[in-house]
Structure formats: C-alpha cells, structure tokens
Design a protein around this motif. Sequence first.
Motif, PDB file in Angstrom:
ATOM      1  N   PRO A  79       0.657  -1.231   0.218  1.00 36.78           N
ATOM      2  CA  PRO A  79      -0.126   0.040   0.078  1.00 36.78           C
ATOM      3  C   PRO A  79       0.770   1.339   0.009  1.00 36.78           C
ATOM      4  O   PRO A  79       0.440   2.150  -0.616  1.00 36.78           O
ATOM      5  N   ALA A  80       1.880   1.499   0.622  1.00 35.05           N
ATOM      6  CA  ALA A  80       2.474   2.461   0.919  1.00 35.05           C
ATOM      7  C   ALA A  80       3.312   2.896  -0.465  1.00 35.05           C
ATOM      8  O   ALA A  80       3.516   3.981  -1.076  1.00 35.05           O
ATOM      9  N   SER A  81       3.897   1.762  -1.138  1.00 30.01           N
ATOM     10  CA  SER A  81       4.625   1.905  -2.427  1.00 30.01           C
ATOM     11  C   SER A  81       3.633   2.491  -3.453  1.00 30.01           C
ATOM     12  O   SER A  81       3.804   3.318  -4.086  1.00 30.01           O
ATOM     13  N   LEU A  82       2.308   1.967  -3.574  1.00 30.20           N
ATOM     14  CA  LEU A  82       1.192   2.069  -4.449  1.00 30.20           C
ATOM     15  C   LEU A  82       1.134   3.709  -4.366  1.00 30.20           C
ATOM     16  O   LEU A  82       1.212   4.450  -5.403  1.00 30.20           O
ATOM     17  N   PHE A  83       0.723   4.358  -2.945  1.00 25.18           N
ATOM     18  CA  PHE A  83       0.339   5.507  -2.792  1.00 25.18           C
ATOM     19  C   PHE A  83       1.570   6.466  -3.237  1.00 25.18           C
ATOM     20  O   PHE A  83       1.340   7.596  -3.775  1.00 25.18           O
ATOM     21  N   LEU A  84       2.694   6.064  -2.726  1.00 22.25           N
ATOM     22  CA  LEU A  84       3.796   7.236  -2.711  1.00 22.25           C
ATOM     23  C   LEU A  84       4.240   7.202  -4.418  1.00 22.25           C
ATOM     24  O   LEU A  84       4.601   8.118  -5.038  1.00 22.25           O
ATOM     25  N   ILE A 117       2.034   9.828  -5.998  1.00 22.14           N
ATOM     26  CA  ILE A 117       2.598  11.140  -5.538  1.00 22.14           C
ATOM     27  C   ILE A 117       3.791  11.326  -6.643  1.00 22.14           C
ATOM     28  O   ILE A 117       3.765  12.690  -6.973  1.00 22.14           O
ATOM     29  N   LEU A 118       4.683  10.642  -6.520  1.00 21.85           N
ATOM     30  CA  LEU A 118       5.823  10.901  -7.475  1.00 21.85           C
ATOM     31  C   LEU A 118       5.385  10.879  -8.958  1.00 21.85           C
ATOM     32  O   LEU A 118       5.779  12.290  -9.629  1.00 21.85           O
ATOM     33  N   ALA A 119       4.492  10.291  -9.583  1.00 26.11           N
ATOM     34  CA  ALA A 119       4.083  10.485 -10.893  1.00 26.11           C
ATOM     35  C   ALA A 119       3.043  11.592 -11.066  1.00 26.11           C
ATOM     36  O   ALA A 119       3.316  12.367 -12.283  1.00 26.11           O
ATOM     37  N   GLY A 120       2.347  11.959 -10.097  1.00 29.01           N
ATOM     38  CA  GLY A 120       1.725  13.059 -10.010  1.00 29.01           C
ATOM     39  C   GLY A 120       2.277  14.416 -10.310  1.00 29.01           C
ATOM     40  O   GLY A 120       1.978  15.450 -11.039  1.00 29.01           O
ATOM     41  N   THR A 121       3.448  14.635  -9.563  1.00 31.42           N
ATOM     42  CA  THR A 121       4.203  15.804  -9.373  1.00 31.42           C
ATOM     43  C   THR A 121       4.907  16.018 -10.754  1.00 31.42           C
ATOM     44  O   THR A 121       5.234  16.983 -11.497  1.00 31.42           O
TER      45      THR A 121
END
Length: 549
Positions: A77-82, A85-89
């Motif tokens: 879960p943490a890897s997915l969410f992070l 975030i990275l791709a979003g920036t």
Amino acid sequence: MSGKDDSTTSPVELGHNTSNEKRNSITGDVVAHDNRGSDSELQRLLSTRHVTMIALGSSIGMGLWIGSGASLAGSGPASLFLGYILAGTMIWCVVHSIGEMAIMYPLPSAFVQWSGKFVDPAASFALGWSYWFSFVITIANELQAANSLISWWTEAVPIAAWITIWWAVIVLVNIGAVSVFGEIEVICSSIKFGWIFVVIISMSVISAGHGAKEAVGFRYWNEKPFKNGFKGFLNVMPTTIFAMSGSENCGLVAAETKNPKKSVPRAVGSIWLRLSLFYLLGSLMVTINLDPDDDRLFGSGGSKTTASPYVIAYQDAGVLPLAHMHNAVVLLSVISTGTISAYAGARTTMGLAQLGMAPKILTRADKTGRPWFALIPTFLVGGALAYLNVSNSGAEVFGWFSNLTSLFTLFGWGMICLSHIRFRTAWARQGRTPEELPWKSWIYPYGAWYGLALCILLIIVQFYLAVWPLDDDPSPTGTVEGFFANYVSVIICIVLWLGARAYYRGTWYVKLDSIDLDEGRRFYETDEEAPPVKGALGHTKKALGYIFN
C-alpha cells in the motif's frame, strides 16, 4: 522526410496558419480568421468545456481502476500511494509546459511538432511514431480491459466477440463529427468525475467497519506497507505512469479549440483536481480496503484476476449494487480512454504528415474535420493488437502493454519539458520577454527541469527493472525475453531517432538563434481577461465554477 539541414524549417513543417486571417496593421493581432486549425483541415469546434473535461477524464482508465490492484499485490500500500504522488508531481509539471506552448502553437500533433521546431527534426520523427504506437497500444489495452470487466459478469460470450464489439464502439465515436466526440467525452468525464466522490465516501465508510466487513482502517499500512522492498516501490512506477498517460492530450485538442488562450489554462488549472481526487484519494481507498496478499487482485497470480480492486472491496463489504455500478463505470472509463487514444493517434499522424514524416494524404480531413486517412490505420493497428488477449491472460497482456506505454510516455513527457526549456531559452535569446507570452507557467523553469530530470531517471529505473524484475526468471532465456518485453520501447525510440538523424544529417539540434518564433504561432486579440490565478487555493475557487460550464 527531407534531407535538408535541421536548422531550417518551412512554414508547412511548422504548421503555420496560412488561412484567411485578418491582422491589425499596427499590432499584428488576429482579429478574424476562418474555422480551420493551423495549416490543416481540422475544424475549431471544441469549446473550453470540452477541453477542460477531456483534460479531467482523458487518462482515467484501466491504469487506475484495475492496474492499481496489480501494483498493490506486487508492491504494497505505501509503495502504491507514494508512486502516485511521484508520478503526479511529474505530470503536473509536464502539463504546465504543455499549457504555455499549446496556447502559442496550437498544432495538430502538438508536442511532436514542438519537438521538431525547438529540439530536432529527428527527435520529432522518433517521438511522433513512438507516440502513435503508444496510442494504438492504449487502444488495445483498454479493449482487453473491457473484456476483463465483462468477464466479471459473464464468460458466456467469447473474448474475441467482446473485443470486436467495443472496438466498433471506439470507431463509431471517432467517425462522428468532432463536436459529437467532444460531447460524448464530456458526458463520460462527468460520470467518472462524479463517481469518484461515491467511491471515496463509500470506501471510507467500508474501511471504518460498516457493512459486512470488520473495520480495517490502516491495518495493511501497518502490517505490510512495502512488499519486495525498494524494488517493489520502483515496480509501481510503470503502472502509475501508464495510469496517467493521456494527461497530455489537452495539448492535442488545442488545434481544434476556438480559443486556446481561454480553454488551455483552465484545463491546466484543473490538473491538481484530477491528481488529488482520482489518483491520490482513489489509490488510497484501495490501500485501506484490500489486503495486498489477496489472490483475487488483478495480476496477483490467483485464479480470479478479472475484477477491479474496488469491486472486490464492495463484494467483501456485501454491497453488491455498488460493485455492479462500479464495474459499469470502469467499463465506460476504459472505452472512453480508448476513444480518446484513437483521436490522439490520428492527430499525431496528421502532424507527422505536416512535417513531411508521413504520407501527405494523412493531412486530409473532410469538411466536418474528420481525418479519415489518419483514423483508419490507428483503428486497424489498435484493434489488431487487442486480439493478443484471445490467447494470453488479461494480466499478462496488461503487463506487456503498460510497460511499453509507460516508456513511450516518459519519452514524450521528457521531450515536452525539453521543448519548453528550449522554447523559453530561444524566446529570451531573441530579445523577447515573458510578459509578451499569452500565458505563463508560474512554475517555470523549475517545473520543466524537474519533469525532464525525473523522466530520465525513471527510464533508467525501468532499465533496472527490465534486467532484474520482481519475478526474475533465473534462466538466460527468461532474462533476455523479459528484458525485450519490458524495454523494447526504448530500443524503438533509439532506432527511430538514429535512423532519422542519419537521414537528416546536419547538426544534432536546432540552433536557438535560427528558430522563427512566429512560425506556427496563433495571435490573439488583446482582451480584458484576468491573469491566471496562482496556487492551489486560487484554482480551488475557480475550478468547480468552470468544470461543467
């Protein structure tokens, strides 16, 4: 292609508008023009509402609704969410670069033609054809996703039949008038946009313990936040990039927009809404409701791998009506993404033809703006690739296609940022000021440099994953086959670039002093429109007011 030096370009190559424009004799502003796109037979029939909604919903398809299950199973879960975030920036920075150039140069294939103008014709050739292939791959991937979704309801109909049915739907939407296409996408994007609120609220309630399932909260974040360590986190990135691919389509539709100066900034300003609501909160809902070790997750290797992770969560909570409704919305989403990919693929080949890098006949469109000769090959190749799903599992095909598409997308995003950097450098070197631009990105130059650097870094990361994947086959044959299956996109881009470079000869880049900054440019009347509001707070006040206008 022509074998001339790449430091010179003709008006046709740059998509200069040679239509019947009337300019103010003093200011040079366009005060009247015909209804065609720049030096093409496209029609300017799309409004601000169309562009904004296409920007909001164009990339919401299989990557988020289904692919997030595969990423959760492999990475936690943490890897997915992070990862989101990275791709979003990164896409936030890329879209800002698109906005500034799309208003100045609203050309049929947008970033393909910008690359030829500001970077190098060989780069434009490689980007154009690799991106066209990316679009047809996306069509194929969305068609196979539709089959996976239908399989959750019934397996009575053969896979090939469903692929044919949904392929026909994509064709029908695109052969209608451009304005009809725009209205259909507005409806689809509105449904997606509205449904995400239902998903966030309902899955938050389910996670809190309402329904047939006990309270979960952030249990899985505490128990297994990262699966497979740092490599597991890196493995999320191809899926997150694939999920966000298509966000750049707001640049492609600018050529068929009545007033890019008004519509494109609004589309760019709404990007934060899509990133926060769809990707960040949407992926968070998956992580708090589903066990990453659940073998029902798509791509987990279990026996039931056709359902969206959200559908599984609704099933477990005993709310089957929401499960059925969600599956229907996801089906609509993937078909919508397929139709936009067909639209974008056709416009990309039109731009290549304008540059002399594809048959000239691809520039033709009928009186309603339908580019028939560009649409037909896009339909045929995308549909043909979809039939790979007939003899292979949906999860396996998704893995192939998402890796291919994500690498093509990274190449495209990187070239957009590089084109923006060189555009602004040429603009300053030729004595022009940022105040002369119709619209300025408030995150330049940091956003463009950040986006370019991250694209290069992630291409390197995917090389690492192609050589040492999570499910590494220790045999030499498995390693070689896995590498080419996951990294062939980069090889294609390099071959196209070097082949075009050998043909063009000359310097390896366009000289900044030789760029004609007025070729292909659209001029605007001076108006009283207020400057764009900076910051998320300002966009928050305006976004909901224009989304459905």
